[in-house]
Every structure is written in C-alpha cells, then in structure tokens.
Design a protein around this motif. Sequence first.
Motif, PDB file in Angstrom:
ATOM      1  N   THR A  12       0.830  -1.205   0.000  1.00  0.00           N
ATOM      2  CA  THR A  12       0.000   0.000   0.000  1.00  0.00           C
ATOM      3  C   THR A  12       0.868   1.259   0.000  1.00  0.00           C
ATOM      4  OG1 THR A  12      -1.716  -1.194   1.215  1.00  0.00           O
ATOM      5  CG2 THR A  12      -1.845   1.199   1.219  1.00  0.00           C
ATOM      6  N   SER A  42      -5.168   4.937  -0.589  1.00  0.00           N
ATOM      7  CA  SER A  42      -4.587   4.005   0.384  1.00  0.00           C
ATOM      8  C   SER A  42      -5.607   2.950   0.799  1.00  0.00           C
ATOM      9  CB  SER A  42      -4.105   4.762   1.628  1.00  0.00           C
ATOM     10  OG  SER A  42      -3.109   5.695   1.299  1.00  0.00           O
ATOM     11  N   LEU A  46      -5.318  -0.993  -0.130  1.00  0.00           N
ATOM     12  CA  LEU A  46      -5.304  -1.976   0.945  1.00  0.00           C
ATOM     13  C   LEU A  46      -6.379  -3.044   0.730  1.00  0.00           C
ATOM     14  CD1 LEU A  46      -3.781  -2.434   3.687  1.00  0.00           C
ATOM     15  CD2 LEU A  46      -5.739  -1.321   4.787  1.00  0.00           C
TER      16      LEU A  46
END
Length: 608
Positions: A12, A42, A46
Amino acid sequence: MATGWRSLILDTVLTVIALFVAIALGAGPSETTWWPLAGPLSVVALGVYAWRGTHRSSSRHLGVFDILNVALATLIVAVLQAVIQAVTGVGNQTPDLYRVPIITWTFAFSGLIAARVAANFREIPGFGGTDAGAANTLIVGAGDAGEIVFRELNRGAEGGYRVVGFIDDDAEKHNLRIHGTPVLGGIDDIPALVKQHDIKEILIAIPSASGEVNRRIFKASSGTGARVRNLPSIAMLVYSERPMMPLMRAFQVEDLLRRAPVRTDSSRAKEYVGGERVLVTGGGGSIGSELVRQLAPLGPASLIVLGKGENSVFEIDRELRDNGIYQPTPVVCDVRDAQSLDMVFKQHLPRVVFHAAAHKHVPLMEANPIEAVRNNVFGTLNAAEASVRHGAHKFILVSTDKAVNPGNVMGATKRVAEMIVQSLAGRSETGMAIVRFGNVLGSRGSLVPILTRQIANGGPLTVTHPDMTRYFMTIPEAAQLIVQSGAFGNQGEIFILDMGQAVRIMELAEDLIRMHGLVPGQDIEIKITGIRPGEKIHEELTYADEPLEPLEDPRISRVQNTGRVDHQSLRAALDELDRLCDEGIQDAVRAFLMELAWGRALPPVALD
C-alpha cells in the motif's frame, strides 16, 4: 519478503509513493490539488491487495501467476483511482487528466515486483552477509533440491554454513554458477575439493538418488573427515510443501539401498480395507506392527492386532492410541492354538486377514524344526482355515524369498505355507494371495542391528561368507507393498515385491563401519565365520518356472503360472507331518518337511 500484514502495508505504501511520482510526472511537481487523493487511494489499495492476496505470494517462489496477479491488482487500483477522480473532481484542472492513474499503475506494479525481487538479494552471496564462524560446505546435487537447500542456507534459516560450491556428475553443469556459486566438479572430485577448500560439511541434496549413486557419494565422502548429511527420499515428495534443511539427517544404511520414491495410489487398498474388519496376525512383530500402522489410516471398521507376545501387542496398541491414530482391538493369542484362534474369528468375524505371524531366524529354526513347523506351517493352516470357515473376504500370506528352492527349515516351512494357501484358493468365497519378498532392514534380530551392535562393542563384525548377497527392503516399504498386493490377489496368486539389486553383505558391513567414522580392517575387523546350517550364499525371489507379470504398481509383479496343490493330498501329508511332530523326532520332521516343500511327495496341479 515480509509476509502477512507487513507485506500488505508495504504494498500500500509503495502504491501511494507511485501516486506522488505520477503526480510529479503527470501534473507537475507543484501541483497540490491531487494530494487529497492519497487517503482514498490508500484504502482502495489496501482492500484490493487483501482481496487479490498479493501479500501471500512468496518471493522465494515468485512465478508468472504471482506477477500477473500483481499486475491485475495494481491495474484495478488504477482504474478505481480514475473513478475516484471522476467522482470527486480531483485534478479536473489538469490537462490529460487520466495520465496520472496510468503512471500510478506503471510505478505501483514496478515497485511491488521490485520489492519482491529485492527480498531475494540476501540469498545471493555478498548481499546477505556471512557468519565468520560458518563451516565451509559442499552441496552435492545441482538440481532443484540443491538449489532450494542453497537458498535456505543463505536466507539464514539454518545458520553456520558457508556454501563453497556444488557437486554434480552432469558434466554440462560444471563451471556453471547457481546464485553466483560455482559447480566445482563431480562426485569423484569430492576428496580433493574437501582438502582444497577445507570443507567441514557435505550436504547431499539428491532425494531421488538410487542406492548405487548414494554408495558412490558415501564412499567418496566418508574418508574426508567432513560431516556428511543426506536428504531422505521422502523429501522428493514434499519439497514443494516444506523446507529441505530440517529433513537433512546423518547417512543411514537405508540410503545405500533405497530406490527412487514412488507415490502410491492407496485407492485400491482402501476399496478392500476401508470399512472392513481387519485382522493382522503377528501384529506386534516388525512387519505386522508396520502393517497395522499403514492399515489404520485406510479406515477399517475395526483393526484386530493379534500376537502371542503381550508386550509387543501392547506397544503397537499404545502407539496408535497415544498418537490419536486409531483404537485397535488387541488380542493375545497363539496361531498354533487352533481352538483359541477359532474363538477369535468367531468373536470378531474379520473380513480381511493379513497373516504375518512366523518364526524367521534361519539357524534357530534349523535347530528347532518342530517349533518351526508348528508355528509357520500349522499356524498358517489354522489361520487360513479359520478365514474360510468364518467367511473372510480375503486372506493374505506374508512369505519370504527363502521359500524358493528352500535349503533350510525356515524356508521350507514358508514354502509349505504357500502351498496351503494355494490349495485353499478357489475352494470358498475367501480370496487368497501370497506376497513374497526378501530381507527387511531393522527388524528385530536382523542383520543390520546385529552389525551395529558389534560396531558399538568395538568389533569384530561377523560375516559368514565374503560373497554372500541378500535382497533388502525397508519395513515401511515392504508393509506398504503387502497392502497394495492384497488388492490384486484372490486365487492363490504369488506376488513378488521389487527388491532391487542384491547387496553383498561384506560391502554392507564395510559401509556400516564407515558410517560410524571408522575404517574397515583398521579400526574394526571383519571376521569370516563360515556359512551357518541351512544358509545359502544367494537367495532367489522366484522359481525358474515362475515368469512374472508386471502390475500397475511397478514395484509389484505377479507370478503367471502359479501352481496349485491338491488340497486333499496336502492335508494327508500335513497329518503325517503333525504326527511326526507329536513323536518329537526332529530329524524325521526335517526330512519329511524338506520332501514336502520340494514337491517330491505332492506333484503340483496346474491352475485351470
């Protein structure tokens, strides 16, 4: 590379860094209106990486699938980045708005792959550092297993090794490098290389090696002073599932005799064992107890372990129970006692019977022919007839190569046992089969434990004849093939297990001495004692008129023209043998037994 959440977070972070690089390249270094995109991206990255499982790919085994998976995951992230841009209006003032997601994808994909490749740098000499006290090491085998062992050592999974080079007999690999480490030569070069490079450890990483290759490696290594360790053949079957180094062990005699491992299809065995009541006579003995171990996982409805020695029956019973493998039914009973044996059959009604109960020591049986006959001949008769009487589906006799052209009492009793089974075949619903093989390694009172004990006592090792040979097989392999053979036989067929090449006992004794770090004839003497009563220099697995037919399992063959003895004639001869035993005339019993075993009294009848 780090695994689990650490790997996921790293992926990430690398993606967010790729975003800032893309902003700098696609929108300009001073463009700050894009920065709010970092937070949503992000979260998206993820989630996508967790969904696609990119963090579960192993840098050690990075392959095409892993690379394509990373490419797809980063592409999905880039597409979702474009969607976020369209929805939020981030970057609307920038020309070529969608250049930024494309550049993000390019750098994110490159960064994730680079991180995985970089994780392998410490496996290359010079990148991962070395232990100043590490032992100079040779890896014998420049194939897949050798390369895996090398990587495990350089990752630090097993400390204390400095790999100097590889050894391989394939001349085309000589002077090549594996992860920067050279292939220095072949097996014959080991002594010189050990001296030249001050080698302290020799790791043999050829789990598929035959006994002949292992003997060459062992002989080349044993006099060098370096510690020698070997991958067992099981490593060939599990190398993709677990590390290699924990499997490394000291050289064992089995390594000098082994054949390449074969994955066994247990489906046939499960068909006739699964859900059935199974009885093993001699269940506490070397072969019998191993049969019990291998039958338990096949799912029998019940597993009756029968033996006359309470301690051995107790041990195998406790082993299975304590390890949570199975809860067998232990029975203490002597197969010579027909009445007691019949009661066992009546109570448990076994459907499959493995008859492994037998006296096996040649000199001892030569001195005690009556006991040999009562146990090996009449014990077999009692077990086989009880199987027929109580409706067993299958009866499998464990026989021996000593039954072929028998020259001793023990072999003659086993030949007559084979004749009993053949005479009963086809007379009832009970299928009959015979499995014949040679010596097994490590059984109680067998050759290797005796020689090992003699070495521990400082010698001498006793060998009866310098040219004597024997066939050998490990106990687990023998038991496995007995179970497999049972699936094929019903009409009194004889199955022969592939024993490989006969081994000279003298060579075996010398190798055992070397395994203990000693020199034959110098540290430990080998004494020739002369052939014992009833002993043959060479054993045979088949008679001359027993052509073999290969089966699906390449390690098992079936005798094509198995002879059969007339049951009534054989039964009359057995009554006479029983009478002689009751009279206690040892010589008369021996003489009549040999006549019967050689077929002089009972001409064989061809099968229909």
